[in-house]
Enzyme design. Structure first.
Site, short mmCIF file in Angstrom:
data_model
loop_
_atom_site.label_atom_id
_atom_site.label_comp_id
_atom_site.label_asym_id
_atom_site.label_seq_id
_atom_site.Cartn_x
_atom_site.Cartn_y
_atom_site.Cartn_z
N GLY A 65 21.92 -33.65 10.07
CA GLY A 65 22.44 -34.41 8.94
C GLY A 65 23.95 -34.60 9.02
O GLY A 65 24.47 -35.67 8.72
N THR A 66 24.64 -33.55 9.43
CA THR A 66 26.10 -33.62 9.51
C THR A 66 26.54 -34.71 10.47
O THR A 66 27.48 -35.47 10.19
CB THR A 66 26.67 -32.25 9.95
OG1 THR A 66 26.20 -31.26 9.03
CG2 THR A 66 28.18 -32.24 9.98
N ASN A 80 22.12 -30.26 -3.09
CA ASN A 80 21.52 -29.14 -2.37
C ASN A 80 21.57 -27.83 -3.13
O ASN A 80 20.76 -26.94 -2.89
CB ASN A 80 22.21 -28.96 -1.01
CG ASN A 80 23.71 -28.91 -1.13
OD1 ASN A 80 24.33 -29.87 -1.58
ND2 ASN A 80 24.30 -27.79 -0.76
N GLN A 91 18.81 -33.65 1.46
CA GLN A 91 18.05 -32.66 0.69
C GLN A 91 16.87 -33.30 -0.04
O GLN A 91 15.89 -32.62 -0.34
CB GLN A 91 19.00 -31.99 -0.31
CG GLN A 91 18.67 -30.58 -0.66
CD GLN A 91 18.55 -29.64 0.52
OE1 GLN A 91 17.45 -29.19 0.84
NE2 GLN A 91 19.65 -29.33 1.18
N SER A 132 17.81 -35.23 7.67
CA SER A 132 17.80 -34.15 8.66
C SER A 132 16.40 -33.53 8.69
O SER A 132 15.93 -33.03 7.66
CB SER A 132 18.84 -33.11 8.27
OG SER A 132 18.96 -32.13 9.27
N HIS A 145 15.00 -30.86 9.81
CA HIS A 145 14.70 -29.44 9.54
C HIS A 145 14.63 -29.14 8.04
O HIS A 145 14.18 -28.06 7.64
CB HIS A 145 15.69 -28.50 10.25
CG HIS A 145 17.06 -28.43 9.64
ND1 HIS A 145 17.43 -27.44 8.77
CD2 HIS A 145 18.15 -29.21 9.79
CE1 HIS A 145 18.69 -27.60 8.41
NE2 HIS A 145 19.16 -28.68 9.02
N THR A 170 21.60 -38.82 25.48
CA THR A 170 20.14 -38.84 25.67
C THR A 170 19.45 -38.28 24.42
O THR A 170 19.84 -37.23 23.90
CB THR A 170 19.77 -38.00 26.91
OG1 THR A 170 20.43 -38.57 28.03
CG2 THR A 170 18.27 -37.98 27.14
N CYS A 179 25.71 -23.60 4.18
CA CYS A 179 26.91 -23.88 4.97
C CYS A 179 28.16 -23.31 4.33
O CYS A 179 29.25 -23.48 4.84
CB CYS A 179 27.07 -25.37 5.13
SG CYS A 179 25.54 -26.20 5.37
N1 PLP Z 1 23.80 -32.90 3.17
C1 PLP Z 1 23.14 -32.06 2.35
C2 PLP Z 1 22.91 -32.46 0.93
C3 PLP Z 1 22.67 -30.83 2.84
O1 PLP Z 1 22.02 -30.01 2.02
C4 PLP Z 1 22.93 -30.50 4.19
C5 PLP Z 1 22.51 -29.18 4.72
O2 PLP Z 1 22.38 -28.23 3.99
C6 PLP Z 1 23.61 -31.42 5.01
C7 PLP Z 1 24.03 -32.60 4.45
C8 PLP Z 1 23.86 -31.12 6.46
O3 PLP Z 1 22.65 -31.21 7.18
P1 PLP Z 1 22.50 -30.46 8.60
O4 PLP Z 1 22.41 -29.01 8.31
O5 PLP Z 1 21.25 -31.00 9.19
O6 PLP Z 1 23.69 -30.83 9.40
#
Ligand code: PLP
Length: 380
Positions: A70-71, A146, A174, A194, A196, A235, A322
């Site tokens: 996601g990041t 989140n 989320q 994302s 996961h 890739t 995070c």
């Molecule tokens: N955005 C939100 C709302 C999230 O909750 C998160 C991860 O907790 C992210 C972005 C980042 O995603 P990733 O952990 O896959 O980089």
């Protein structure tokens, strides 16, 4: 272990694990190679792309690009859309740190404006309109928070952005897999996901980029290269992408699953509120994800509580995964609550694997941890 930290990451579905293993064995070629091994890999990649695109209602949207998380999707969106025409960046005060940090990286080049949220965590749409009216903007907003699970009125925000010609990126990381939504219905230009977070594998993010005439101007990709239509080099992580598509296919059962999770969440909230005097749920009056509880546990340090819960067999979180650096949650403070209160907040996040027995046991364990943990005199 009773796992109540599904907003940090989720357990991959058994069919996802199988598909990832199978793809590792079957697709040895690089999707960019012209030989038959490459062609087979490319076919699997494009088929996964169709599934993901369809699963999020983005069939006629534009580009569906795979990233690593996601990041990366969020940072790519900033990089692609922050062209010369954009005069300012707008985010809410309750964004995930991935968005806040991406916005910070561009701060030297363009002013950064913040849209506040209410004490319930609800986005101030009037302030958003005021900001976007001022100059051409790139706006990034979280669909479902989140930490609190509060769901933003993104369609209304999209309408405001469109009215003033602003570009809207939605952080749907989320929300995906925890609530039903269709990108076609959200009036946005880009959205990040994302895998996961929705029972897919780690290592696969998605960025949807809408192409609509003059509103789509490509800035610089974050990673240069010919892959992903020239928008993301490198890739592709095919096994993870194939696994992500399998997780998206399970969304056809989402309605029943989310109803069941919401009932469990309500049960856990009721038991916790009853067991702990003065406790509260942040954002309780707002429209929320069915799985998330941001729980104020008066006079108890959340880091200490999370440690005690872990020892007793419950995985929870003191805030965003995070932000385990220990700083009190900026999301709770953005809702006008004190740093002390943010330090006394625990996040419980359920999933389709949570059971009624888990909820009953977790409520008892939290109550025990609360009564045995040391009191923080200043936390109220
Ligand atoms: N955005 C939100 C709302 C999230 O909750 C998160 C991860 O907790 C992210 C972005 C980042 O995603 P990733 O952990 O896959 O980089």
């Amino acid at each position: 272990m009773i796992y109540l930290d599904n907003n940090a990451t989720t357990q991959p579905l058994p069919e996802v694990i199988e598909a990832v293993g199978d793809a590792l064995q079957r697709f040895s070629g690089n999707p960019s190679s012209p030989h038959s091994a490459g062609v087979a890999a490319r076919r699997a990649l494009e088929s996964a792309r169709d599934v993901v695109s369809h699963g999020f209602g983005a069939d006629d949207w534009g580009d569906v690009m795979f990233t690593s998380c996601g990041t990366e999707s969020i940072n790519t969106a900033f990089s692609l859309f922050l062209t010369r025409d954009i005069a300012q960046v707008i985010v809410s005060t309750a964004e995930h740190s991935a968005v806040l940090r991406a916005a910070d990286r561009w701060r030297d080049l363009r002013p950064l404006r913040h849209v506040p949220v209410s004490s319930d965590g609800v986005l101030d749409l009037d302030k958003l309109a005021e900001h976007v009216a001022a100059s051409p903007s790139f706006v990034s907003l979280v669909l479902a928070n989140n930490e609190t699970g509060v769901i933003a009125e993104i369609a209304a925000a999209g309408e405001i952005c469109r009215r003033f010609g602003a570009i809207l990126h939605v952080d749907a990381v989320q929300a995906a897999g925890k609530m039903a939504f269709s990108l076609a219905a959200l009036d946005c230009d880009a959205a990040s996901l994302s895998a996961h977070k929705f029972h897919g594998p780690r290592g696969c993010g998605v960025l949807f980029v809408r192409r609509r005439g003059s509103r789509f101007a490509v800035g610089r990709p974050l990673l240069s290269g010919h892959q992903e239509n020239g928008l993301r080099g490198g890739t592709e992580n095919l096994p993870a992408i194939v696994g992500a598509a399998v997780a998206v296919e399970s969304f056809c059962e989402l309605h029943g699953i989310t109803q069941r999770i919401a009932a469990l969440r309500d049960g856990l909230e009721t038991q916790l509120l009853r067991a702990i005097a003065g406790s509260e749920v942040h954002g309780a009056r707002a429209n929320r994800l069915p799985n998330t509880i941001s729980f104020f546990c008066p006079y108890r340090d959340s880091a200490e509580m999370v440690r005690r819960l872990d020892q007793a067999g419950v995985a929870a979180s003191a805030g965003a995964a995070c932000s385990t650096g220990g700083a009190p949650s900026h999301v709770i403070q953005a809702m006008g609550l004190s740093a002390e209160r943010a330090s006394c907040t625990i996040r419980f996040s359920l999933s389709r694997f949570t059971t009624t027995a888990d909820v009953t046991a977790a409520a008892r364990i939290v109550a025990d941890a609360y009564h045995s943990a040391l009191t923080l005199p200043r936390c109220a």
